[in-house]
Design an enzyme around this catalytic site. Structure first.
Site, PDB file in Angstrom:
ATOM      1  N   ASP A  57       0.876  -1.098  -0.087  1.00 54.87           N
ATOM      2  CA  ASP A  57      -0.171   0.123   0.025  1.00 54.87           C
ATOM      3  C   ASP A  57       1.005   1.121   0.161  1.00 54.87           C
ATOM      4  O   ASP A  57       1.608   1.507   0.958  1.00 54.87           O
ATOM      5  CB  ASP A  57      -1.056   0.055   1.367  1.00 54.87           C
ATOM      6  CG  ASP A  57      -1.787   1.272   1.283  1.00 54.87           C
ATOM      7  OD1 ASP A  57      -1.599   2.259   0.315  1.00 54.87           O
ATOM      8  OD2 ASP A  57      -2.872   1.326   2.198  1.00 54.87           O
ATOM      9  N   ASN A  80       4.556   2.668 -10.956  1.00 51.82           N
ATOM     10  CA  ASN A  80       3.478   2.554 -11.750  1.00 51.82           C
ATOM     11  C   ASN A  80       2.102   2.876 -11.171  1.00 51.82           C
ATOM     12  O   ASN A  80       1.307   3.477 -11.727  1.00 51.82           O
ATOM     13  CB  ASN A  80       3.187   1.120 -12.372  1.00 51.82           C
ATOM     14  CG  ASN A  80       2.182   1.026 -12.905  1.00 51.82           C
ATOM     15  OD1 ASN A  80       1.704   1.597 -14.262  1.00 51.82           O
ATOM     16  ND2 ASN A  80       1.156   0.110 -12.522  1.00 51.82           N
ATOM     17  N   TYR A 129       5.814   5.839 -14.049  1.00 50.06           N
ATOM     18  CA  TYR A 129       4.958   5.930 -15.150  1.00 50.06           C
ATOM     19  C   TYR A 129       4.268   7.416 -15.134  1.00 50.06           C
ATOM     20  O   TYR A 129       3.887   7.968 -14.059  1.00 50.06           O
ATOM     21  CB  TYR A 129       3.759   4.852 -15.124  1.00 50.06           C
ATOM     22  CG  TYR A 129       2.472   5.475 -15.617  1.00 50.06           C
ATOM     23  CD1 TYR A 129       2.219   5.547 -16.921  1.00 50.06           C
ATOM     24  CD2 TYR A 129       1.359   5.394 -14.590  1.00 50.06           C
ATOM     25  CE1 TYR A 129       1.282   6.016 -17.295  1.00 50.06           C
ATOM     26  CE2 TYR A 129       0.041   5.852 -15.192  1.00 50.06           C
ATOM     27  CZ  TYR A 129       0.081   6.236 -16.506  1.00 50.06           C
ATOM     28  OH  TYR A 129      -1.285   6.397 -17.067  1.00 50.06           O
ATOM     29  N   LYS A 133       0.684  12.929 -14.220  1.00 50.86           N
ATOM     30  CA  LYS A 133       1.736  13.217 -13.120  1.00 50.86           C
ATOM     31  C   LYS A 133       2.879  14.207 -13.447  1.00 50.86           C
ATOM     32  O   LYS A 133       4.074  13.731 -13.235  1.00 50.86           O
ATOM     33  CB  LYS A 133       2.146  11.790 -12.444  1.00 50.86           C
ATOM     34  CG  LYS A 133       1.240  10.931 -12.388  1.00 50.86           C
ATOM     35  CD  LYS A 133       1.788   9.399 -12.134  1.00 50.86           C
ATOM     36  CE  LYS A 133       0.659   8.369 -11.725  1.00 50.86           C
ATOM     37  NZ  LYS A 133       1.435   7.129 -11.644  1.00 50.86           N
ATOM     38  N   SER A 164      -6.488  -0.130 -20.728  1.00 47.24           N
ATOM     39  CA  SER A 164      -6.250  -0.893 -19.475  1.00 47.24           C
ATOM     40  C   SER A 164      -7.479  -0.682 -18.945  1.00 47.24           C
ATOM     41  O   SER A 164      -8.437  -0.028 -19.284  1.00 47.24           O
ATOM     42  CB  SER A 164      -4.852  -0.361 -18.760  1.00 47.24           C
ATOM     43  OG  SER A 164      -5.244   0.857 -18.255  1.00 47.24           O
TER      44      SER A 164
END
Length: 267
Positions: A57, A80, A129, A133, A164
């Protein structure tokens, strides 16, 4: 074929996502893969494929520390995991936006810090990734310079549209309706369609194809500092060298914001 001794840890590997696709692609490339997610039950297919799964987490410092201590060595860390939130700035819930920043920025940095000792020892690599961001992109630039003396490479993974579960999860986990008093009321239907990414849902690069391309890039002898993969990624790259605002009309058409503008103007 990459040596089987090479190891990679990927965050956010729930089934159907890009992290899971990366885990499979790295395994096929000969890596020892640690796939992580907050809920390990969502990585059952990866376990059946012989991929090691760990609970992580990224919002819990205790979980991060436990995960880092369970890994004896690491060559590549792929940050990711992340979340998304589509809402006009005028209607944005600031508290929710702060939570999003915690996931997409501070949690990523916390994970990088925890695994850094392993990466310094192996002279490894951190890859983040990066879709929306932007802050992580800036931090990647800082990390690249700061960690270069230790032989650690930092790669900024800029990703276009990928087919996805990201958009599906966004619809489930985040608000996709405007508040009743929104200034965009005249264009509500068009705005909410843009928030749902309706025009982008079926144009993404298949996740397994994207993952294979990314793994190929990352495992090159001299990987690029910035990797552009996914549908329309080249368009985004082109936009970085164009005069500011030059791509606005193209982006509006891609997302449906051109329709929003028309409806607001005639209201």
């Amino acid at each position: 074929m990459v040596s089987a001794k090479k190891t990679v840890l990927i965050t956010g590997c729930s089934e159907g996502g890009m992290g899971a696709a990366l885990a499979v692609a790295f395994k096929e490339a000969g890596f020892r893969v640690y796939a992580t997610a907050r809920d390990p039950s969502k990585m059952a297919s990866l376990s059946r494929a012989g991929i090691e799964t760990l609970t992580l987490d990224i919002l819990s410092s205790e979980s991060i520390a436990t995960c880092a201590s369970s890994v004896s060595s690491l060559d590549i860390l792929v940050n990711n995991a992340g979340s998304s939130y589509s809402m006009p700035v005028a209607d944005m819930d600031i508290n929710y936006a702060k939570q999003l920043f915690d996931v997409n920025v501070w949690a990523q940095l916390a994970v990088s810090q925890a695994f850094l000792p392993h990466l310094i020892k192996s002279k490894g690599m951190i890859s983040a990734y990066n879709a929306s961001k932007a802050a992580i992109s800036m931090f990647s630039d800082c990390q690249r310079l700061e960690l270069e003396p230790f032989g650690v490479k930092v790669i900024d993974l800029k990703t276009g549209a990928v087919a996805s579960n990201l958009i599906k999860n966004q619809k489930t986990l985040t608000p996709i309706t405007l508040p009743r008093d929104s200034i965009y009321e005249p264009a509500r239907d068009a705005v909410e369609a843009a928030m749902r990414n309706d025009k982008m849902a079926d144009v993404g690069t298949p996740a397994n194809q994207w993952a294979k391309e990314v793994v190929g890039d990352l495992t090159r002898k001299s990987p690029p500092l910035v990797i552009w993969r996914g549908a329309n990624a080249k368009l985004g790259r082109f936009g970085t060298i164009m005069p500011h605002g030059m791509m606005d009309s193209t982006i509006k058409k891609m997302t449906g914001l051109d329709v929003v503008e028309q409806k607001v103007r005639v209201a």
